[in-house]
Design a protein around this motif. Structure first.
Motif, PDB file in Angstrom:
ATOM      1  N   GLN A  15      -3.773   2.103  -1.984  1.00 45.93           N
ATOM      2  CA  GLN A  15      -3.260   3.377  -1.512  1.00 45.93           C
ATOM      3  C   GLN A  15      -4.130   3.886  -0.378  1.00 45.93           C
ATOM      4  O   GLN A  15      -5.316   3.552  -0.292  1.00 45.93           O
ATOM      5  N   ARG A  16      -3.526   4.644   0.510  1.00 45.33           N
ATOM      6  CA  ARG A  16      -4.249   5.255   1.619  1.00 45.33           C
ATOM      7  C   ARG A  16      -4.323   6.749   1.339  1.00 45.33           C
ATOM      8  O   ARG A  16      -3.294   7.377   1.059  1.00 45.33           O
ATOM      9  N   VAL A  17      -5.530   7.297   1.360  1.00 45.98           N
ATOM     10  CA  VAL A  17      -5.717   8.693   0.980  1.00 45.98           C
ATOM     11  C   VAL A  17      -6.503   9.405   2.073  1.00 45.98           C
ATOM     12  O   VAL A  17      -7.489   8.869   2.596  1.00 45.98           O
TER      13      VAL A  17
ATOM     14  N   GLN B  14      -7.725  15.092  -1.402  1.00 47.97           N
ATOM     15  CA  GLN B  14      -7.101  15.468  -0.128  1.00 47.97           C
ATOM     16  C   GLN B  14      -7.376  16.928   0.187  1.00 47.97           C
ATOM     17  O   GLN B  14      -7.672  17.281   1.324  1.00 47.97           O
ATOM     18  N   LEU B  15      -7.278  17.783  -0.845  1.00 51.22           N
ATOM     19  CA  LEU B  15      -7.543  19.205  -0.639  1.00 51.22           C
ATOM     20  C   LEU B  15      -9.014  19.407  -0.286  1.00 51.22           C
ATOM     21  O   LEU B  15      -9.368  20.260   0.527  1.00 51.22           O
TER      22      LEU B  15
ATOM     23  N   ASN C  94      -1.107   8.004  -0.111  1.00 51.02           N
ATOM     24  CA  ASN C  94      -1.586   8.956  -1.120  1.00 51.02           C
ATOM     25  C   ASN C  94      -1.213   8.500  -2.522  1.00 51.02           C
ATOM     26  O   ASN C  94      -1.655   7.469  -2.960  1.00 51.02           O
TER      27      ASN C  94
ATOM     28  N   GLY D 210      -4.112  10.148 -10.609  1.00 51.32           N
ATOM     29  CA  GLY D 210      -3.217  10.902  -9.733  1.00 51.32           C
ATOM     30  C   GLY D 210      -3.767  12.294  -9.446  1.00 51.32           C
ATOM     31  O   GLY D 210      -3.731  12.769  -8.306  1.00 51.32           O
ATOM     32  N   ASP D 211      -4.322  12.940 -10.462  1.00 57.27           N
ATOM     33  CA  ASP D 211      -4.921  14.272 -10.285  1.00 57.27           C
ATOM     34  C   ASP D 211      -6.053  14.216  -9.265  1.00 57.27           C
ATOM     35  O   ASP D 211      -6.178  15.075  -8.396  1.00 57.27           O
TER      36      ASP D 211
ATOM     37  N   ILE E 187       0.851  -1.195   0.000  1.00 56.34           N
ATOM     38  CA  ILE E 187       0.000   0.000   0.000  1.00 56.34           C
ATOM     39  C   ILE E 187       0.883   1.241   0.000  1.00 56.34           C
ATOM     40  O   ILE E 187       1.957   1.250   0.609  1.00 56.34           O
ATOM     41  N   VAL E 188       0.420   2.261  -0.713  1.00 54.56           N
ATOM     42  CA  VAL E 188       1.192   3.487  -0.902  1.00 54.56           C
ATOM     43  C   VAL E 188       0.463   4.627  -0.206  1.00 54.56           C
ATOM     44  O   VAL E 188      -0.758   4.714  -0.316  1.00 54.56           O
TER      45      VAL E 188
ATOM     46  N   ILE F  47      -6.642  12.098  -6.852  1.00 54.90           N
ATOM     47  CA  ILE F  47      -6.225  11.792  -5.484  1.00 54.90           C
ATOM     48  C   ILE F  47      -5.701  13.045  -4.800  1.00 54.90           C
ATOM     49  O   ILE F  47      -5.961  13.276  -3.616  1.00 54.90           O
ATOM     50  N   GLU F  48      -4.989  13.874  -5.545  1.00 56.96           N
ATOM     51  CA  GLU F  48      -4.484  15.113  -4.974  1.00 56.96           C
ATOM     52  C   GLU F  48      -5.641  16.036  -4.593  1.00 56.96           C
ATOM     53  O   GLU F  48      -5.661  16.617  -3.513  1.00 56.96           O
ATOM     54  N   VAL F  49      -6.628  16.141  -5.492  1.00 50.30           N
ATOM     55  CA  VAL F  49      -7.750  17.050  -5.237  1.00 50.30           C
ATOM     56  C   VAL F  49      -8.623  16.552  -4.073  1.00 50.30           C
ATOM     57  O   VAL F  49      -9.102  17.348  -3.269  1.00 50.30           O
TER      58      VAL F  49
ATOM     59  N   LEU G 269       1.706   8.438  -6.090  1.00 55.53           N
ATOM     60  CA  LEU G 269       3.097   8.376  -6.570  1.00 55.53           C
ATOM     61  C   LEU G 269       3.224   9.316  -7.766  1.00 55.53           C
ATOM     62  O   LEU G 269       3.264   8.865  -8.907  1.00 55.53           O
TER      63      LEU G 269
ATOM     64  N   PRO H  88      -2.177   4.649  -7.759  1.00 58.31           N
ATOM     65  CA  PRO H  88      -1.400   5.715  -7.106  1.00 58.31           C
ATOM     66  C   PRO H  88      -0.523   6.497  -8.081  1.00 58.31           C
ATOM     67  O   PRO H  88      -0.308   7.685  -7.904  1.00 58.31           O
ATOM     68  N   GLY H  89       0.004   5.815  -9.095  1.00 58.55           N
ATOM     69  CA  GLY H  89       0.852   6.495 -10.069  1.00 58.55           C
ATOM     70  C   GLY H  89       0.098   6.828 -11.345  1.00 58.55           C
ATOM     71  O   GLY H  89       0.703   7.088 -12.381  1.00 58.55           O
ATOM     72  N   GLY H  90      -1.227   6.826 -11.272  1.00 54.25           N
ATOM     73  CA  GLY H  90      -2.052   6.983 -12.468  1.00 54.25           C
ATOM     74  C   GLY H  90      -1.900   8.349 -13.118  1.00 54.25           C
ATOM     75  O   GLY H  90      -1.941   9.376 -12.451  1.00 54.25           O
TER      76      GLY H  90
END
Lengths: 157, 419
Positions: free
Chosen positions: B194-196, B371-372, A151, B364-365, A148-149, B367-369, A153, B358-360
């Motif tokens: 992944q943990r978000v 969190q915000l 957040n 990826g976009d 598991i990662v 997952i970042e949003v 990568l 996680p590396g998508g």
């Protein structure tokens, strides 16, 4: 007495690759790779169970170039500092090229306004060749210690 | 009847979502009770993960850790990973093959259906201690969930009241589910986890929201996946909990010569995007045709409560947004193909997984949003989200700029939660 010249050269390649990513200088990162190369990041569970999926899969240099272009031009990423520590370099055959080499890595992350946290750890499994007199990565597999990662990568390791 | 201990829903109705549904501990506890331990079919895994008798794999229903097993008769069981004696989470391996599970604490052992098999020192030692002759093995087994399987996918429920799977999905959504799960045996290609730091509903909403895709996912436009003729449909089940986003493929099929395709894309892109770039490796976006009847279609389906299935480019995957408190989730992705896949299409599935996880390059976009998003709602629990794209409709739509499936989801959510 073993000649450590090649070991030191490998060490220098690893340092260049890690600091290029820490400093977000992706052209330098790409310059660490050979003209024909592969790059991938794997979670532990997939390696253990023999599943082929990779978290990042660039089986050609073109795909690595595209990923770097996507990071630079199009990805939305929360600003952060990353710090890579690469250690315990094990060069399997220091006499013949291409050579096989492994190293351990750890990456720390720091988001704006927050304390530094540990991000991921694992090992590199590399194939290294020589092009125009310099050592280059012909293949790099980054194998995470975890399945598991935290957040995402957003950048190569 | 609204519960006075829980935050009230705003008077405007479904065009508003109170921030507290993403942050409030009491709401979170009720979600665990009424949704994840209620009358829901929770996706837990694929039959292809446990093909042989004795195979097991760990999964989750909401917060509850479960073990999927293939028993001696070939049946699928979903057991809670908790010893009925002291509550020890006894199974520590991610997957394996076994005849029995033994708790490490006092060696109580259970078969693949969860029945208690063995109890060391049952009669005590030297005629003293041990368990009463009336000790009932039948009531000391592992907790077992209700299970339904549909074309290789396994779902579990704590409630005997959950409707049959076909009715649970509704006719149109069952059709989109069966498009991917078409009865061919599946092959697992791997997992991503992944943990978000976000709420589980944020992931679900994201999959129901076609509005964000062209705005957040700049990759689409930068590399010319955006197509002027892209068509979008939103198909919502009668309850509102499940829905499918259907889009004409934003990629170019391999039915033309590569140079024709590049010329087509360049011509389209020049119109609206000056910094359009060509890919160094065009196969990243090149699809091998595999759904002959509707070859241009990609589907993104969310199954109530927390499961999403994508069929996009040549990637097929199912993801779970597993709640870990109001402010965190684990996303568990399973990527798969079919046993009958050619090496070429498997290669393409692995390549196109670059967009996901996680590396998508695209996810990826998101997952970042997310969190915000969570950072924002946490600091203003009394605030509201305003969900007004496409008006206040909760119906099917045939256009991109709509949040109707998000509103429909919260219509169902409010009924189940009593909010």
């Amino acid at each position: 007495m073993r000649d450590f010249t090649l070991d030191l050269e490998v060490q220098a390649l690893y340092t260049e690759c890690a600091t290029a990513l820490d400093e977000r200088e992706f052209e330098r990162f790409l310059a660490c790779f050979a003209s024909e190369c592969a790059y991938s990041i794997h979670a532990k569970e997939n390696v253990d169970r023999g599943w082929p999926i990779a978290l990042v899969s660039c089986p050609s240099r073109g795909l690595l170039v595209d990923r770097v272009a996507a990071i630079q031009k199009s990805s939305f990423v929360i600003p952060r500092v990353q710090r890579r520590l690469v250690s315990s370099v094990r060069v399997a055959s220091a006499t013949e090229l291409p050579l096989r080499s492994q190293a351990s890595f750890a990456v720390f992350e720091t988001f704006e306004g927050e304390a530094t946290t540990f991000f991921v750890a694992g090992r590199f499994e590399d194939t290294i060749c020589r092009e125009r007199g310099e050592l280059k990565l012909a293949a790099r597999k980054c194998i995470l210690d975890s399945s598991i990662v935290p957040n995402s990568l957003p950048f190569p390791l | 009847m609204p519960d006075h201990h829980l935050p009230q829903w705003p008077g405007e109705g479904l065009t508003r979502i109170p921030h507290s549904v993403y942050t409030d501990e009491a709401i979170y506890e009720r979600e665990q009770e009424r949704i994840f331990r209620g009358a829901s079919w929770n996706y837990v895994g694929l039959e292809a993960e446990i093909p042989k008798r004795g195979d097991f794999v760990k999964s989750f229903v909401g917060e509850t850790p479960v073990i999927l097993t293939r028993d001696a008769e070939g049946g699928v069981n979903v057991l809670v990973n908790r010893c009925p004696h002291k509550g020890v989470q006894f199974c520590q391996e991610a997957a394996g093959n076994t005849k029995t599970f033994a708790c490490p604490y006092h060696q109580w052992s259970f078969d693949l259906k969860g029945s208690l098999q063995g109890l060391p020192f049952r009669r005590g030692v030297g005629g003293q201690g041990g368990f009463s002759p009336e000790f009932d093995f039948a009531t000391h087994g592992l907790d077992r969930l209700h299970v339904t399987t549909h074309r290789g996918a396994i779902f579990a429920s704590f409630s005997p009241e959950t409707p049959p799977f076909e009715a649970y999905l509704g006719a149109s959504n069952l059709g989109y589910f069966d498009r991917v799960f078409d009865g061919r045996p599946l092959r697992v290609l791997g997992k991503m986890k992944q943990r978000v730091a976000t709420n589980w509903k944020t992931l679900v909403e994201n999959f129901k929201d076609p509005y964000h895709a062209t705005l957040l996912h700049v990759f689409f436009a930068t590399f010319g996946i955006w197509r002027a003729d892209q068509r979008t449909e939103v198909r919502i089940d009668p309850t509102g909990g499940t829905s499918t986003l259907v889009q004409t493929s934003p990629v170019v099929l391999e039915k033309k010569r590569a140079d024709e395709i590049e010329a087509d894309i360049a011509a389209q892109m020049k119109v609206f995007k000056k910094d359009f770039m060509a890919l160094a490796e065009p196969t990243l976006l090149r699809v091998l045709r595999e759904f002959p009847e509707d070859e241009d279609t990609v589907t993104m389906q969310t199954l109530w409560p927390n499961c999403a299935i994508h069929q996009n480019l040549n990637s097929l995957g199912v993801r779970l947004a597993l709640p870990r408190g109001p402010n965190a989730i684990e996303i568990h992705w399973t990527f798969f193909g079919y046993e009958s896949d050619s090496p070429e299409i498997t290669e393409r599935r692995l390549l196109h997984a670059n967009f996901f996880g996680p590396g998508g390059l695209v996810t990826g976009d998101d997952i970042e949003v997310w969190q915000l998003n969570q950072r924002g709602v946490r600091t203003t629990p009394s605030g509201v989200c305003r969900v007004e794209a496409g008006g206040s409709s909760t119906a099917d739509a045939d256009f991109v700029i709509t949040e109707s499936a998000v509103r429909a989801f919260y219509g169902h959510y409010r009924r189940v939660m009593g909010l």
